[in-house]
Design an enzyme around this catalytic site. Structure first.
Site, short mmCIF file in Angstrom:
data_model
loop_
_atom_site.label_atom_id
_atom_site.label_comp_id
_atom_site.label_asym_id
_atom_site.label_seq_id
_atom_site.Cartn_x
_atom_site.Cartn_y
_atom_site.Cartn_z
N LYS A 50 0.84 -1.21 0.00
CA LYS A 50 0.00 0.00 0.00
C LYS A 50 0.88 1.26 0.00
CE LYS A 50 -3.82 -2.48 1.92
NZ LYS A 50 -4.48 -3.06 3.07
N GLN A 94 -5.53 -2.15 9.11
CA GLN A 94 -5.27 -3.45 8.49
C GLN A 94 -5.89 -4.57 9.33
OE1 GLN A 94 -3.58 -3.94 5.43
NE2 GLN A 94 -4.38 -6.00 5.72
N ASP A 117 -11.96 1.87 3.01
CA ASP A 117 -12.23 0.43 2.85
C ASP A 117 -13.73 0.19 2.60
OD1 ASP A 117 -10.21 -1.42 2.80
OD2 ASP A 117 -9.93 -1.44 4.98
#
Ligand code: NAD
Length: 280
Positions: A50, A94, A117
């Protein structure tokens, strides 16, 4: 006839290039905060990827690597700080988190405007009614791959195997938004092979290596393999038995190099969207 391979690396590179070009052209300042708790090696790899993608796109990345023993309060406090930080447009925590932490509570604490997300309840609801700013990265990436084939989803039989909140359910919804006739299969589905064999577009998100065999696939179908399974020999493998299914399908994604690279590209796109919305 052998299937055409859908090149996730190429489609992902094109999406990231669009993001990079727009950021450069419009002098957009975009920032993504990635929070990782503990030292899960797979999570570490994702976080590093990322970071690299951010560099490529011209997005500033802020990394918070917290020890495994971080408390719920400490993590929520960090989320609050990032919610209030103007340099941060997107926040990604995460997953999975260590077992003592409440993932749901952490996701709900992230500002929906920074929830790149798209896991927050309010964003999930918006996806359901078809009025959204962010789409969850993996299903959105699968849609880009389907679009890259030129196959029109409208009116097609679409079968999604898996009903998780992060892949299966939103995937079904996105196919429905594009007028597919959608069936969602799961561990209690009867006649799974038969249902799958009706699909013009088959998406496998099961998490079981080589689960989808050629007898479950219609001749010429578009097959999207979301699965990432690590075999005992260390190799990565999808949910689809690639060798035999690729002899029957019309289009197929490989693993690795299919859906995987798309997830990060869509995260970059969502971060740009968040930065643009802040300016409005
Ligand atoms: P999950 O375990 O939450 O869900 C799996 C789903 O498969 C469940 O809904 C279950 O009902 C269904 N299932 C299990 N056994 C079944 C069976 N025998 N028959 C029919 N359905 C069955 O997993 P997930 O988070 O949705 O992830 C699925 C896979 O996708 C995993 O391999 C994961 O690693 C991978 N994944 C990849 C990406 C990516 O970026 N490419 C992102 C997220 C997940």
């Amino acid at each position: 006839m052998a299937a055409k391979i859908i090149d996730g690396k190429a489609v992902s590179a094109a999406v990231k290039e669009q993001v990079r070009a727009e950021i450069e052209r419009d002098c957009i300042k975009a920032g993504l905060a990635v929070v990782i708790v503990g030292d899960d090696p797979a999570s570490r790899v994702y976080v590093n990827n990322k970071k690299k993608a951010c560099e490529l796109c011209g997005i500033k990345s802020f990394e918070y690597a917290l020890p495994a023993e971080t408390t719920q309060e400490e993590l929520l406090e960090l989320v609050d700080t990032l919610n209030n930080d103007d340099n941060v447009d997107g926040i990604l925590v995460q997953l999975p988190l260590p077992k003592h932490l409440d993932e749901g509570a952490v996701i709900e604490r992230i500002s929906p405007k920074k929830d790149v997300d798209a896991f927050h309840e309010s964003n999930v609801g918006k996806i359901m009614i078809g009025s959204y700013a962010f789409l969850p990265c993996t299903p959105a990436g699968c849609m880009e791959l389907i679009h890259s084939t030129g196959v029109d989803v409208a009116g097609k039989e679409c079968v999604v195997i898996g009903r998780s909140n992060i892949v299966g359910k939103p995937m079904a919804m996105l196919l429905l938004h594009e007028n597919g006739t959608v069936t969602v299969c799961h561990s209690k589905t009867k006649n799974l092979a038969e249902v799958c064999a009706r699909a013009d577009i088959l998406v496998a998100a099961v998490g079981r290596p080589n689960f989808v065999t050629a007898d479950m696939v219609k001749e010429g179908a578009v097959v999207i393999d979301v699965g990432i399974n690590r075999l005992e020999n260390g190799k990565l493998c999808g949910d689809v038995k690639f060798d035999e299914v690729s002899e029957k399908a019309g289009w197929i994604t490989p693993v690795p190099g299919g859906v995987g690279p798309m997830t990060i590209a869509m995260l970059m796109k969502n971060t740009l969207t968040a930065a643009k919305q802040k300016k409005q």
